[in-house]
Design a protein around this motif. Structure first.
Motif, PDB file in Angstrom:
ATOM      1  N   GLU A 277       0.840  -1.200   0.000  1.00 18.85           N
ATOM      2  CA  GLU A 277       0.000   0.000   0.000  1.00 18.85           C
ATOM      3  C   GLU A 277       0.876   1.251   0.000  1.00 18.85           C
ATOM      4  O   GLU A 277       1.769   1.395   0.834  1.00 18.85           O
ATOM      5  N   PRO A 278       0.652   2.179  -0.946  1.00 22.49           N
ATOM      6  CA  PRO A 278       1.442   3.413  -0.939  1.00 22.49           C
ATOM      7  C   PRO A 278       1.198   4.200   0.341  1.00 22.49           C
ATOM      8  O   PRO A 278       0.058   4.442   0.719  1.00 22.49           O
ATOM      9  N   MET A 279       2.263   4.558   1.037  1.00 21.90           N
ATOM     10  CA  MET A 279       2.131   5.215   2.329  1.00 21.90           C
ATOM     11  C   MET A 279       2.785   6.592   2.366  1.00 21.90           C
ATOM     12  O   MET A 279       2.443   7.417   3.226  1.00 21.90           O
ATOM     13  N   MET A 280       3.711   6.854   1.450  1.00 20.40           N
ATOM     14  CA  MET A 280       4.476   8.089   1.575  1.00 20.40           C
ATOM     15  C   MET A 280       5.165   8.385   0.251  1.00 20.40           C
ATOM     16  O   MET A 280       5.637   7.478  -0.425  1.00 20.40           O
ATOM     17  N   LEU A 281       5.206   9.661  -0.110  1.00 20.03           N
ATOM     18  CA  LEU A 281       5.961  10.122  -1.266  1.00 20.03           C
ATOM     19  C   LEU A 281       7.084  11.023  -0.775  1.00 20.03           C
ATOM     20  O   LEU A 281       6.940  11.693   0.250  1.00 20.03           O
ATOM     21  N   SER A 282       8.173  11.042  -1.494  1.00 21.52           N
ATOM     22  CA  SER A 282       9.264  11.917  -1.102  1.00 21.52           C
ATOM     23  C   SER A 282      10.020  12.369  -2.349  1.00 21.52           C
ATOM     24  O   SER A 282      10.181  11.604  -3.297  1.00 21.52           O
TER      25      SER A 282
END
Length: 250
Positions: free
Chosen positions: A144-149
């Motif tokens: 599951e995508p949880m964070m972008l950086s």
């Protein structure tokens, strides 16, 4: 309307919000129709519509094409820990946390040379147009995508060195502190600022959110003797995660 009295649409939205919170309208239940709201609360179509819009903007309900508006299942926020502690392994903060919690974390990254815009240049203490290495990350937990950086490093610092590409080479995947130490730059402090804003369309698409959802934005900059050597912007869905800080007291 008397001073301090709520507009009708907010009173209706408040009552419906309470029903969602106490379980009278459980997740996946269809929200009362506009006509039903109008009749039950004795309000106009415009008021009923605005009340529904409020709940949708708050992320409490979602529209399903051709079906109606339904109560969303509210996830229990999970913690993303931030800490000044760095283990001897030299791993990045995300890898530290995934290892500590036993989570199944994966990530994707893409690096490319770019020119610094005014905001990034100001954060890095360089001139707009100076060359930087920009790296995009998507972090996932159990798929599951949880964070972008997105991170930016001045090529005046890392260019033509073994650490020019953050995720490649002998120190690929190590934290900024360890990578900079490899080229004799001692990182001695980091500044983090946390804010919130509506997510951009592309961010919410990548994170599996819906339009209007709020994201937390963490701006982080690493310094070595007052010189910025990396700055980053971390984007986290506010309805699913909380950012927790564990700071030592000296």
């Amino acid at each position: 309307m008397a001073f301090g009295e709520q507009p009708a649409y907010l009173r209706v939205a408040s009552d419906l919000r309470e029903k969602i919170a106490n379980g009278a309208l459980p997740p996946h239940t269809r929200l009362p129709s506009q006509a039903r709201i109008r009749e039950e609360y004795g309000v106009s179509d415009t008021v009923a519509l605005e009340a529904r819009k409020v709940l949708m903007a708050e992320g409490l309900v979602e529209g399903r094409s051709g079906s109606g508006t339904y109560v969303r299942e509210r996830p229990v926020p999970r913690r993303i820990a931030r800490s000044g502690y760095r283990p001897p392994s030299g791993s990045s903060p995300f890898r530290q946390e995934q290892s500590a919690t036993g989570a199944r974390g994966t990530w994707e990254s893409r690096s490319e040379q770019d020119t610094a815009g005014p905001e990034i240049a100001a954060r890095l203490g360089i001139e707009p147009g100076d060359r930087v290495m920009r790296t995009h990350y998507v972090f996932r937990e159990a798929g599951e995508p949880m964070m972008l950086s997105t991170s930016w490093e001045p090529l005046a610092v890392t260019g033509r060195t073994p650490v020019m590409l953050p995720e490649e080479g002998p120190l690929g995947g190590c934290g900024v502190v360890e990578r900079m130490a490899a080229i004799d730059i001692v990182v001695d402090n980091v500044l983090e600022e946390v804010g919130a804003r509506p997510g951009l369309a592309e961010e919410l698409m990548a994170l599996g959110g819906v339009p209007g959802h709020v994201v937390m934005v963490l701006e982080r900059t690493y310094y070595a003797s007052g010189r910025a050597v990396e700055t980053a912007e971390v984007v986290v869905p506010a309805d699913r995660y909380r950012i927790a800080y564990h700071l030592s007291v000296k």
